[in-house]
Design an enzyme around this catalytic site. Structure first.
Site, PDB file in Angstrom:
ATOM      1  N   TYR A 156       0.755  -1.203   0.106  1.00 36.61           N
ATOM      2  CA  TYR A 156      -0.126  -0.178  -0.032  1.00 36.61           C
ATOM      3  C   TYR A 156       0.833   1.264  -0.100  1.00 36.61           C
ATOM      4  O   TYR A 156       0.593   2.037  -0.640  1.00 36.61           O
ATOM      5  CB  TYR A 156      -0.920   0.015   1.305  1.00 36.61           C
ATOM      6  CG  TYR A 156      -1.775   0.990   1.325  1.00 36.61           C
ATOM      7  CD1 TYR A 156      -3.057   1.016   0.771  1.00 36.61           C
ATOM      8  CD2 TYR A 156      -1.636   2.066   2.283  1.00 36.61           C
ATOM      9  CE1 TYR A 156      -3.936   2.056   0.785  1.00 36.61           C
ATOM     10  CE2 TYR A 156      -2.824   2.774   2.581  1.00 36.61           C
ATOM     11  CZ  TYR A 156      -4.038   3.103   1.745  1.00 36.61           C
ATOM     12  OH  TYR A 156      -4.872   3.776   1.675  1.00 36.61           O
ATOM     13  N   LYS A 160       0.869   4.041  -2.913  1.00 38.92           N
ATOM     14  CA  LYS A 160       0.645   5.539  -2.693  1.00 38.92           C
ATOM     15  C   LYS A 160       1.819   6.483  -2.989  1.00 38.92           C
ATOM     16  O   LYS A 160       1.476   7.487  -3.075  1.00 38.92           O
ATOM     17  CB  LYS A 160      -0.021   5.515  -1.084  1.00 38.92           C
ATOM     18  CG  LYS A 160      -1.186   4.818  -0.914  1.00 38.92           C
ATOM     19  CD  LYS A 160      -2.499   5.207  -1.766  1.00 38.92           C
ATOM     20  CE  LYS A 160      -3.651   4.573  -1.353  1.00 38.92           C
ATOM     21  NZ  LYS A 160      -5.075   5.113  -2.146  1.00 38.92           N
TER      22      LYS A 160
HETATM   23  P1  NAP Z   1     -13.959   2.246   1.261  1.00 37.84           P
HETATM   24  O1  NAP Z   1     -14.593   2.864   2.347  1.00 37.84           O
HETATM   25  O2  NAP Z   1     -13.355   0.831   1.533  1.00 37.84           O
HETATM   26  O3  NAP Z   1     -14.293   2.504  -0.562  1.00 37.84           O
HETATM   27  C1  NAP Z   1     -13.741   2.068  -1.317  1.00 37.84           C
HETATM   28  C2  NAP Z   1     -14.388   2.281  -2.583  1.00 37.84           C
HETATM   29  O4  NAP Z   1     -13.617   1.896  -3.832  1.00 37.84           O
HETATM   30  C3  NAP Z   1     -15.806   1.661  -2.694  1.00 37.84           C
HETATM   31  O5  NAP Z   1     -16.806   2.342  -3.334  1.00 37.84           O
HETATM   32  C4  NAP Z   1     -15.426   0.413  -3.798  1.00 37.84           C
HETATM   33  O6  NAP Z   1     -16.567   0.018  -4.560  1.00 37.84           O
HETATM   34  C5  NAP Z   1     -14.317   0.903  -4.544  1.00 37.84           C
HETATM   35  N1  NAP Z   1     -13.472   0.293  -5.157  1.00 37.84           N
HETATM   36  C6  NAP Z   1     -12.853  -0.994  -4.640  1.00 37.84           C
HETATM   37  N2  NAP Z   1     -12.128  -1.597  -5.610  1.00 37.84           N
HETATM   38  C7  NAP Z   1     -12.515  -1.098  -6.823  1.00 37.84           C
HETATM   39  C8  NAP Z   1     -12.106  -1.270  -8.218  1.00 37.84           C
HETATM   40  N3  NAP Z   1     -11.443  -2.447  -8.364  1.00 37.84           N
HETATM   41  N4  NAP Z   1     -12.900  -0.381  -9.115  1.00 37.84           N
HETATM   42  C9  NAP Z   1     -13.525   0.680  -8.857  1.00 37.84           C
HETATM   43  N5  NAP Z   1     -14.103   0.837  -7.484  1.00 37.84           N
HETATM   44  C10 NAP Z   1     -13.314   0.027  -6.491  1.00 37.84           C
HETATM   45  O7  NAP Z   1     -12.459   3.069   1.323  1.00 37.84           O
HETATM   46  P2  NAP Z   1     -12.190   4.508   1.704  1.00 37.84           P
HETATM   47  O8  NAP Z   1     -11.620   4.395   3.115  1.00 37.84           O
HETATM   48  O9  NAP Z   1     -13.168   5.314   1.624  1.00 37.84           O
HETATM   49  O10 NAP Z   1     -10.929   4.807   0.966  1.00 37.84           O
HETATM   50  C11 NAP Z   1     -10.816   5.573  -0.208  1.00 37.84           C
HETATM   51  C12 NAP Z   1      -9.483   6.055  -0.644  1.00 37.84           C
HETATM   52  O11 NAP Z   1      -9.098   6.553   0.477  1.00 37.84           O
HETATM   53  C13 NAP Z   1      -8.511   4.754  -0.887  1.00 37.84           C
HETATM   54  O12 NAP Z   1      -7.795   5.120  -1.958  1.00 37.84           O
HETATM   55  C14 NAP Z   1      -7.893   4.719   0.314  1.00 37.84           C
HETATM   56  O13 NAP Z   1      -6.564   4.055   0.001  1.00 37.84           O
HETATM   57  C15 NAP Z   1      -7.636   6.048   0.752  1.00 37.84           C
HETATM   58  N6  NAP Z   1      -7.203   6.433   1.903  1.00 37.84           N
HETATM   59  C16 NAP Z   1      -7.989   6.151   3.322  1.00 37.84           C
HETATM   60  C17 NAP Z   1      -7.758   6.034   4.477  1.00 37.84           C
HETATM   61  C18 NAP Z   1      -8.480   5.777   5.677  1.00 37.84           C
HETATM   62  O14 NAP Z   1      -8.178   5.770   6.801  1.00 37.84           O
HETATM   63  N7  NAP Z   1      -9.877   5.092   5.365  1.00 37.84           N
HETATM   64  C19 NAP Z   1      -6.363   6.742   4.841  1.00 37.84           C
HETATM   65  C20 NAP Z   1      -5.613   7.041   3.625  1.00 37.84           C
HETATM   66  C21 NAP Z   1      -6.070   6.972   2.251  1.00 37.84           C
HETATM   67  P3  NAP Z   1     -17.661  -0.964  -4.153  1.00 37.84           P
HETATM   68  O15 NAP Z   1     -18.461  -0.061  -3.230  1.00 37.84           O
HETATM   69  O16 NAP Z   1     -18.445  -1.324  -5.282  1.00 37.84           O
HETATM   70  O17 NAP Z   1     -16.970  -2.176  -3.194  1.00 37.84           O
END
Ligand code: NAP
Length: 249
Positions: A156, A160
């Site tokens: 990851y 990133k």
């Molecule tokens: P999340 O709640 O797990 O949501 C992920 C989303 O990505 C869902 O809508 C999912 O679609 C979609 N997705 C997964 N695989 C996919 C694919 N192959 N093609 C298209 N869409 C896909 O994640 P989140 O926490 O909101 O994270 C969003 C972003 O923020 C990510 O890039 C993550 O790395 C980054 N981030 C998050 C955090 C954190 O603490 N949460 C911190 C740093 C960075 P479905 O709903 O259809 O499954």
């Protein structure tokens, strides 16, 4: 409203940070194409919320880590926008955490395929229409793991960090066409992605956050809304860290 008449595509917009961003941009007047992979019910909820915020919304199913599907997702967003795509938020991401000693090549590939390759494929497909428009805003969702590393997340963190280098390069290549590219690097934000982490890990993380709370999906969405606005028109190639002071502490 700052984004009246603009069309945005948000990958992974069905849940979490992507959904909050869709709603936030809609509140500023944008119409939003919400991409999701498999959770149609969550995506429908996101669409309703965007409409409730006053925006038009469409759902675009597709796995953005797959070449042809990434192209189709961008095409659908373009047709929704009547041929325009003003804003792209590359947000879709997954984790497959493991210590490096135990990490499998499959875990490595899955994370690099979506987070980094997916960002490349969607950005490439969006480039041509944005170049023709001579305008565009791209925000890629990175992570503080890509800035400072994180034990258990070699895949990851590499993806990133790759997104950050990619963003800076897109910024340089596209600046002459009035297209900006920036990244946001969230810290810890409670979502479905982080939910499975053990409580002890969450408690330890909280202690490392000077502002004394976890981030919210709205905290990240607010940063993205700024970077895609006209107010950020002189900002490109930057990484905006949204982490409550965690990595600067
Ligand atoms: P999340 O709640 O797990 O949501 C992920 C989303 O990505 C869902 O809508 C999912 O679609 C979609 N997705 C997964 N695989 C996919 C694919 N192959 N093609 C298209 N869409 C896909 O994640 P989140 O926490 O909101 O994270 C969003 C972003 O923020 C990510 O890039 C993550 O790395 C980054 N981030 C998050 C955090 C954190 O603490 N949460 C911190 C740093 C960075 P479905 O709903 O259809 O499954």
């Amino acid at each position: 409203m700052k984004l009246e008449g603009r069309t945005a595509l948000i990958t992974g917009g069905g849940r979490g940070i992507g959904r909050a961003t869709a709603v936030r941009l809609a509140r500023e007047g944008a119409d939003v194409a919400i991409n999701f992979k498999g959770n149609a019910a969550a995506a429908e909820d996101a669409k309703r919320l965007v409409e409730g915020a006053g925006g038009k919304a469409t759902l675009v199913q597709g796995d953005v880590s797959v070449d042809g599907q990434a192209d189709e997702v961008v095409k659908a967003a373009l047709s929704f926008g009547g041929g325009r795509l003003d804003i792209l938020v590359n947000n879709a991401g997954i984790t497959r955490d493991n210590l490096l000693l135990r990490m499998t090549a499959e875990e490595w590939d899955a994370v690099l395929d979506l987070n980094l390759r997916g960002t490349f494929l969607v950005t490439k497909a969006a480039m041509r229409p944005m170049m023709k428009q001579r305008a565009g805003r791209i925000v890629n969702v990175a992570s503080i793991a890509g800035v400072v590393g994180n034990a258990g997340q070699a895949n990851y963190a590499a993806a990133k960090a790759g997104i950050i280098g990619f963003t800076k390069t897109v910024a340089r290549e596209m600046a002459s066409r009035n297209i900006t590219a920036n990244a946001v690097a969230p810290g810890f934000v409670p979502t479905d992605l982080t939910d499975p982490l053990p409580q002890q890990v969450k408690d330890d993380l909280l202690k490392q956050i000077p502002l004394g709370r976890f981030g919210t999906v709205e905290d990240v969405a607010n940063a993205i809304a700024f970077l895609v606005s006209d107010e950020a028109s002189y900002i490109t190639g930057q990484v905006l860290v949204v982490d409550g002071g965690m990595v600067t502490a």
